[in-house]
Design a protein around this motif. Structure first.
Motif, PDB file in Angstrom:
ATOM      1  N   CYS A 127       0.835  -1.207   0.000  1.00  0.00           N
ATOM      2  CA  CYS A 127       0.000   0.000   0.000  1.00  0.00           C
ATOM      3  C   CYS A 127       0.869   1.257   0.000  1.00  0.00           C
ATOM      4  O   CYS A 127       0.521   2.260  -0.641  1.00  0.00           O
ATOM      5  CB  CYS A 127      -0.928   0.001   1.203  1.00  0.00           C
ATOM      6  N   ILE A 128       2.001   1.205   0.708  1.00  0.00           N
ATOM      7  CA  ILE A 128       2.936   2.334   0.702  1.00  0.00           C
ATOM      8  C   ILE A 128       3.474   2.557  -0.710  1.00  0.00           C
ATOM      9  O   ILE A 128       3.603   3.697  -1.170  1.00  0.00           O
ATOM     10  CB  ILE A 128       4.099   2.076   1.680  1.00  0.00           C
ATOM     11  N   THR A 129       3.774   1.467  -1.414  1.00  0.00           N
ATOM     12  CA  THR A 129       4.246   1.564  -2.790  1.00  0.00           C
ATOM     13  C   THR A 129       3.208   2.229  -3.685  1.00  0.00           C
ATOM     14  O   THR A 129       3.533   3.091  -4.508  1.00  0.00           O
ATOM     15  CB  THR A 129       4.584   0.163  -3.337  1.00  0.00           C
ATOM     16  N   ILE A 130       1.946   1.832  -3.506  1.00  0.00           N
ATOM     17  CA  ILE A 130       0.857   2.440  -4.273  1.00  0.00           C
ATOM     18  C   ILE A 130       0.740   3.926  -3.952  1.00  0.00           C
ATOM     19  O   ILE A 130       0.537   4.761  -4.851  1.00  0.00           O
ATOM     20  CB  ILE A 130      -0.475   1.715  -3.991  1.00  0.00           C
ATOM     21  N   PHE A 131       0.885   4.272  -2.682  1.00  0.00           N
ATOM     22  CA  PHE A 131       0.849   5.681  -2.274  1.00  0.00           C
ATOM     23  C   PHE A 131       1.945   6.480  -2.968  1.00  0.00           C
ATOM     24  O   PHE A 131       1.692   7.554  -3.530  1.00  0.00           O
ATOM     25  CB  PHE A 131       1.008   5.782  -0.754  1.00  0.00           C
ATOM     26  N   ILE A 132       3.170   5.953  -2.944  1.00  0.00           N
ATOM     27  CA  ILE A 132       4.312   6.668  -3.532  1.00  0.00           C
ATOM     28  C   ILE A 132       4.147   6.840  -5.036  1.00  0.00           C
ATOM     29  O   ILE A 132       4.369   7.926  -5.584  1.00  0.00           O
ATOM     30  CB  ILE A 132       5.625   5.931  -3.208  1.00  0.00           C
ATOM     31  N   LEU A 133       3.737   5.763  -5.719  1.00  0.00           N
ATOM     32  CA  LEU A 133       3.551   5.834  -7.166  1.00  0.00           C
ATOM     33  C   LEU A 133       2.453   6.824  -7.546  1.00  0.00           C
ATOM     34  O   LEU A 133       2.593   7.596  -8.506  1.00  0.00           O
ATOM     35  CB  LEU A 133       3.228   4.440  -7.724  1.00  0.00           C
ATOM     36  N   THR A 134       1.354   6.813  -6.782  1.00  0.00           N
ATOM     37  CA  THR A 134       0.266   7.756  -7.042  1.00  0.00           C
ATOM     38  C   THR A 134       0.715   9.184  -6.784  1.00  0.00           C
ATOM     39  O   THR A 134       0.376  10.106  -7.538  1.00  0.00           O
ATOM     40  CB  THR A 134      -0.959   7.435  -6.160  1.00  0.00           C
ATOM     41  N   LEU A 135       1.499   9.374  -5.723  1.00  0.00           N
ATOM     42  CA  LEU A 135       1.988  10.707  -5.390  1.00  0.00           C
ATOM     43  C   LEU A 135       2.925  11.232  -6.475  1.00  0.00           C
ATOM     44  O   LEU A 135       2.842  12.408  -6.861  1.00  0.00           O
ATOM     45  CB  LEU A 135       2.716  10.674  -4.047  1.00  0.00           C
ATOM     46  N   ILE A 136       3.787  10.370  -6.984  1.00  0.00           N
ATOM     47  CA  ILE A 136       4.701  10.778  -8.053  1.00  0.00           C
ATOM     48  C   ILE A 136       3.929  11.144  -9.315  1.00  0.00           C
ATOM     49  O   ILE A 136       4.232  12.141  -9.988  1.00  0.00           O
ATOM     50  CB  ILE A 136       5.716   9.654  -8.360  1.00  0.00           C
ATOM     51  N   ALA A 137       2.901  10.358  -9.614  1.00  0.00           N
ATOM     52  CA  ALA A 137       2.126  10.575 -10.834  1.00  0.00           C
ATOM     53  C   ALA A 137       1.203  11.788 -10.743  1.00  0.00           C
ATOM     54  O   ALA A 137       1.043  12.541 -11.701  1.00  0.00           O
ATOM     55  CB  ALA A 137       1.312   9.329 -11.172  1.00  0.00           C
ATOM     56  N   SER A 138       0.588  11.992  -9.570  1.00  0.00           N
ATOM     57  CA  SER A 138      -0.436  13.035  -9.441  1.00  0.00           C
ATOM     58  C   SER A 138       0.007  14.260  -8.642  1.00  0.00           C
ATOM     59  O   SER A 138      -0.532  15.344  -8.823  1.00  0.00           O
ATOM     60  CB  SER A 138      -1.679  12.457  -8.775  1.00  0.00           C
ATOM     61  N   GLN A 139       0.957  14.060  -7.721  1.00  0.00           N
ATOM     62  CA  GLN A 139       1.420  15.096  -6.793  1.00  0.00           C
ATOM     63  C   GLN A 139       0.335  15.508  -5.794  1.00  0.00           C
ATOM     64  O   GLN A 139       0.418  16.577  -5.188  1.00  0.00           O
ATOM     65  CB  GLN A 139       1.943  16.330  -7.557  1.00  0.00           C
ATOM     66  N   TYR A 140      -0.673  14.650  -5.622  1.00  0.00           N
ATOM     67  CA  TYR A 140      -1.725  14.903  -4.649  1.00  0.00           C
ATOM     68  C   TYR A 140      -1.588  13.924  -3.478  1.00  0.00           C
ATOM     69  O   TYR A 140      -1.755  12.717  -3.648  1.00  0.00           O
ATOM     70  CB  TYR A 140      -3.113  14.730  -5.270  1.00  0.00           C
ATOM     71  N   VAL A 141      -1.303  14.435  -2.285  1.00  0.00           N
ATOM     72  CA  VAL A 141      -1.189  13.578  -1.115  1.00  0.00           C
ATOM     73  C   VAL A 141      -2.546  12.983  -0.760  1.00  0.00           C
ATOM     74  O   VAL A 141      -2.652  11.804  -0.406  1.00  0.00           O
ATOM     75  CB  VAL A 141      -0.629  14.361   0.097  1.00  0.00           C
ATOM     76  N   SER A 142      -3.600  13.788  -0.854  1.00  0.00           N
ATOM     77  CA  SER A 142      -4.943  13.322  -0.495  1.00  0.00           C
ATOM     78  C   SER A 142      -5.384  12.166  -1.382  1.00  0.00           C
ATOM     79  O   SER A 142      -5.876  11.142  -0.891  1.00  0.00           O
ATOM     80  CB  SER A 142      -5.949  14.472  -0.592  1.00  0.00           C
ATOM     81  N   LEU A 143      -5.206  12.302  -2.680  1.00  0.00           N
ATOM     82  CA  LEU A 143      -5.579  11.233  -3.615  1.00  0.00           C
ATOM     83  C   LEU A 143      -4.754   9.981  -3.355  1.00  0.00           C
ATOM     84  O   LEU A 143      -5.282   8.856  -3.372  1.00  0.00           O
ATOM     85  CB  LEU A 143      -5.388  11.701  -5.060  1.00  0.00           C
ATOM     86  N   SER A 144      -3.467  10.160  -3.101  1.00  0.00           N
ATOM     87  CA  SER A 144      -2.581   9.027  -2.821  1.00  0.00           C
ATOM     88  C   SER A 144      -3.011   8.293  -1.559  1.00  0.00           C
ATOM     89  O   SER A 144      -3.005   7.057  -1.515  1.00  0.00           O
ATOM     90  CB  SER A 144      -1.136   9.522  -2.668  1.00  0.00           C
ATOM     91  N   SER A 145      -3.401   9.044  -0.534  1.00  0.00           N
ATOM     92  CA  SER A 145      -3.847   8.447   0.725  1.00  0.00           C
ATOM     93  C   SER A 145      -5.128   7.645   0.525  1.00  0.00           C
ATOM     94  O   SER A 145      -5.268   6.528   1.040  1.00  0.00           O
ATOM     95  CB  SER A 145      -4.085   9.541   1.767  1.00  0.00           C
ATOM     96  N   ILE A 146      -6.069   8.204  -0.223  1.00  0.00           N
ATOM     97  CA  ILE A 146      -7.363   7.540  -0.453  1.00  0.00           C
ATOM     98  C   ILE A 146      -7.177   6.252  -1.244  1.00  0.00           C
ATOM     99  O   ILE A 146      -7.726   5.200  -0.882  1.00  0.00           O
ATOM    100  CB  ILE A 146      -8.323   8.499  -1.189  1.00  0.00           C
ATOM    101  N   LEU A 147      -6.385   6.312  -2.308  1.00  0.00           N
ATOM    102  CA  LEU A 147      -6.185   5.124  -3.150  1.00  0.00           C
ATOM    103  C   LEU A 147      -5.381   4.048  -2.419  1.00  0.00           C
ATOM    104  O   LEU A 147      -5.669   2.852  -2.555  1.00  0.00           O
ATOM    105  CB  LEU A 147      -5.483   5.515  -4.453  1.00  0.00           C
ATOM    106  N   ALA A 148      -4.394   4.452  -1.645  1.00  0.00           N
ATOM    107  CA  ALA A 148      -3.591   3.482  -0.897  1.00  0.00           C
ATOM    108  C   ALA A 148      -4.431   2.784   0.159  1.00  0.00           C
ATOM    109  O   ALA A 148      -4.284   1.578   0.389  1.00  0.00           O
ATOM    110  CB  ALA A 148      -2.396   4.177  -0.251  1.00  0.00           C
ATOM    111  N   THR A 149      -5.338   3.533   0.793  1.00  0.00           N
ATOM    112  CA  THR A 149      -6.228   2.934   1.796  1.00  0.00           C
ATOM    113  C   THR A 149      -7.214   1.975   1.142  1.00  0.00           C
ATOM    114  O   THR A 149      -7.480   0.887   1.676  1.00  0.00           O
ATOM    115  CB  THR A 149      -7.001   4.037   2.551  1.00  0.00           C
TER     116      THR A 149
END
Length: 209
Positions: A127-149
């Motif tokens: 899930c941390i990996t998904i968070f990091i990849l989403t953050l790199i792609a989108s630069q949105y912490v909120s979106l990364s947190s929601i998708l990782a959860t």
């Protein structure tokens, strides 16, 4: 132990660190949220990293109190997961509603991560990996947190780690709903295109400070 879990979760690391070391109250700047993301935004990477690690440690420590009960023979082996759920959730509630600072805390994502690391470390790392990849792609912490959860219960249902345990799946979706609830304003800003981005890998101008 429930009281201990709540008091651990309530530790306002961003507030205490900001005021104690830098003389800055993060609740007065940025999003005015007492969480790791706003600490990164207001106080910088070093302070944000320290606060985030403390928040993760809060969730992990509170959740592991169940293992302490088992070690002293106060609960049985098949009760450990139930007590981990209880203590971890109480710690997250403590983070969101901390007794030390008038019950106004962060959004609980880092503390939730600590809880998940204690319960299912392999899935937590994914899930941390998904968070990091989403953050790199989108630069949105909120979106990364929601998708990782959301990834936590979904990956369990997909059988990535074998036959899924129903209680873990239910817990995962419950935590996803909690994260969505605590990120309501962020979701509105995401839909409006006004959500704050985290600028990654930005080089500072050598001629400026």
């Amino acid at each position: 132990m429930v009281i201990a879990a709540y008091l651990l979760g309530s530790i306002p690391s961003s507030v205490w660190y900001g005021i104690g070391y830098l003389g800055i109250d993060v609740r007065k700047f940025g999003s005015k949220n007492a969480g790791a993301t706003n600490t990164f935004r207001v106080l910088g990477k070093r302070a944000g990293t320290v606060v985030m690690l403390i928040d993760v440690l809060k969730g992990w420590t509170a959740t592991m109190l169940a293992v302490l009960l088992y070690y002293f023979g106060l609960i049985t082996d098949d009760q450990i997961l139930t007590y981990q759920f209880i203590f971890g959730i109480v710690a997250i509630i403590g983070h969101i509603f901390p007794v030390y600072v008038n019950f106004k805390g962060g959004k609980g994502v880092a503390t939730l991560l600590g809880m998940v690391l204690a319960i299912h470390p392999e899935l937590a790392l994914l899930c941390i990996t998904i968070f990091i990849l989403t953050l790199i792609a989108s630069q949105y912490v909120s979106l990364s947190s929601i998708l990782a959860t959301l990834a936590f219960p979904v990956l369990l249902l997909l059988g990535v780690f074998g036959k899924p345990e129903l209680s873990l799946v239910i817990f995962g979706f419950a935590m996803f709903l909690m994260v969505v609830f605590t990120h309501q304003k962020n979701i509105v800003r995401l839909l409006n295109g006004s959500e704050n981005r985290v600028k990654l890998f930005v080089r500072k101008d050598k001629g400026k400070r």
